[in-house]
Design an enzyme around this catalytic site. Structure first.
Site, PDB file in Angstrom:
ATOM      1  N   THR A  39       0.822  -1.210   0.000  1.00 24.32           N
ATOM      2  CA  THR A  39       0.000   0.000   0.000  1.00 24.32           C
ATOM      3  C   THR A  39       0.855   1.258   0.000  1.00 24.32           C
ATOM      4  OG1 THR A  39      -1.770  -1.153   1.173  1.00 24.32           O
ATOM      5  CG2 THR A  39      -1.811   1.251   1.238  1.00 24.32           C
ATOM      6  N   ARG A  73       3.252   1.110  12.214  1.00 22.91           N
ATOM      7  CA  ARG A  73       4.570   1.348  11.634  1.00 22.91           C
ATOM      8  C   ARG A  73       5.579   1.526  12.752  1.00 22.91           C
ATOM      9  NH1 ARG A  73       3.142  -0.623   7.701  1.00 22.91           N
ATOM     10  NH2 ARG A  73       3.081   0.168   5.550  1.00 22.91           N
ATOM     11  N   ASP A 112       4.954  -5.945  15.472  1.00 27.15           N
ATOM     12  CA  ASP A 112       5.222  -6.590  14.193  1.00 27.15           C
ATOM     13  C   ASP A 112       6.089  -5.696  13.314  1.00 27.15           C
ATOM     14  OD1 ASP A 112       4.679  -8.730  12.187  1.00 27.15           O
ATOM     15  OD2 ASP A 112       3.675  -7.097  11.107  1.00 27.15           O
ATOM     16  N   GLU A 163      14.153  -1.976   9.741  1.00 28.85           N
ATOM     17  CA  GLU A 163      13.943  -3.384   9.422  1.00 28.85           C
ATOM     18  C   GLU A 163      14.863  -3.804   8.282  1.00 28.85           C
ATOM     19  OE1 GLU A 163       9.173  -3.374  10.600  1.00 28.85           O
ATOM     20  OE2 GLU A 163       9.790  -3.247   8.508  1.00 28.85           O
ATOM     21  N   HIS A 189       7.410  -8.393  10.763  1.00 34.57           N
ATOM     22  CA  HIS A 189       6.623  -7.676   9.755  1.00 34.57           C
ATOM     23  C   HIS A 189       5.806  -8.637   8.880  1.00 34.57           C
ATOM     24  CE1 HIS A 189       6.502  -3.521   7.689  1.00 34.57           C
ATOM     25  NE2 HIS A 189       5.420  -4.196   7.354  1.00 34.57           N
ATOM     26  N   ALA A 203       2.298  -9.322   9.707  1.00 35.55           N
ATOM     27  CA  ALA A 203       0.859  -9.183   9.957  1.00 35.55           C
ATOM     28  C   ALA A 203       0.066  -9.060   8.656  1.00 35.55           C
ATOM     29  CB  ALA A 203       0.590  -7.965  10.851  1.00 35.55           C
TER      30      ALA A 203
END
Length: 310
Positions: free
Chosen positions: A72, A233, A256, A261, A283, A285
């Site tokens: 997204t 985030r 998450d 990262e 990360h 989810a």
């Protein structure tokens, strides 16, 4: 048309046939910054999740017509320059709402049930030595009747609210934009939500309003025994501040997402002193099976719609 996928590994083990049916596909599991230009040189369509396509790279790709972001967020592409060059950019929205909501609920239930502790108690052999059939040592809290505060009340936040209500929780929310008004739920200011909630889950984007939103100045407002879950985030919760608070406060934190990262070596969350109060996932989810299927189907739709216009 030649289609290049720059970071297919971020999609996990997926069936790419829906994309492969639309052109000549070249797929790379992972692309480093210095490899992106070479790999995109002959591509008319490029798929990227996190690989950055900035002005410098886009200016050297005269054949490129379409960028499909398999996510997204669109901050990894220079949208203004792409528009100047006539390169269309498409993302996918809404594919992971149920996935992220389910992951949120899983984290909450894990903490309320202290599943990690009880699982280890059994597997360690401790239960074998018990003189009674049961071992009760904290946790085991019912969700019904608890106060669940939601930070960020977009599609995912609303879905979490629906699931929480199904379990009998009392749901309230804080609008990070200040524009969201939902008559079905109680709207609170941030301080009131933090101080009154047994469970707090974050579903907000990272922007100027949410950067470092929860930090040393307000984390202390959270109730003893409360859960804080961040699936929005990284960067919304100050990681150093929450790690320090976990050392002294009776609360639990699930995340998450992290500010950087993949996770940095020697991260504050690797402190064994707070491990029993933490639940970390890498990360994922957004990445449940049907969500990834929807993501690829909608990406394929973006490609097909673009080709129809040519």
């Amino acid at each position: 048309m030649k289609i290049v996928i720059l970071d297919a590994d971020t999609l996990g083990d997926c069936d790419l046939s829906v994309i492969e049916s639309l052109g000549e596909v070249v797929s790379y599991g992972f692309t480093r910054p210095n490899e992106a230009l070479t790999r995109c040189e002959d591509a008319e369509i490029v798929l990227t999740n996190k690989v950055v396509l900035d002005r410098e790279i886009l200016s050297q790709l005269p054949k490129l017509k379409l960028i499909c972001i398999t996510a997204t967020g669109m901050n990894n592409v220079d949208l203004e320059y792409a528009a100047q060059k006539g390169i269309e950019v498409k993302n996918v929205a809404g594919y992971s709402t149920d996935s992220v909501a389910q992951h949120t609920l899983s984290m909450v239930l894990y903490f309320l049930s202290r599943l990690g502790y009880y699982d280890e108690y059994c597997k360690s052999g401790a239960w074998c030595k018990s003189e009674i059939f049961v071992h009760i040592n904290g946790g085991l809290r019912e969700l019904k009747g608890l106060e669940w505060g939601i930070i960020g009340f977009g599609a995912i936040g609303k879905r979490v609210g629906e699931l929480a209500k199904c379990f009998g929780a009392n749901v309230s929310y804080y609008s990070t934009s200040g524009q969201n008004n939902q008559s079905e739920y109680m709207r609170k200011d941030l301080e009131s939500l933090l101080s009154s909630s047994d469970i707090i889950s974050i579903h907000a984007p990272l922007n100027a309003q949410t950067k470092n939103l929860l930090n040393r100045s307000n984390l202390g407002l959270i109730k003893d025994g409360a859960l804080l879950i961040n699936v929005g985030r990284g960067g919304i919760v100050n990681e150093e501040d929450i790690a320090e608070l976990l050392k002294t406060k009776d609360m639990y934190f699930g995340a998450d997402v992290l500010e950087v990262e993949p996770m940095r070596a020697k991260h504050v969350f690797l402190d064994k002193a707070i491990a029993h109060k933490l639940l970390l996932t890498p990360h994922v989810a957004w990445a449940y099976d049907q969500a990834r299927k929807r993501l690829l189907e909608q990406t394929a739709h973006n490609i097909a719609s673009f080709k129809e216009k040519l």
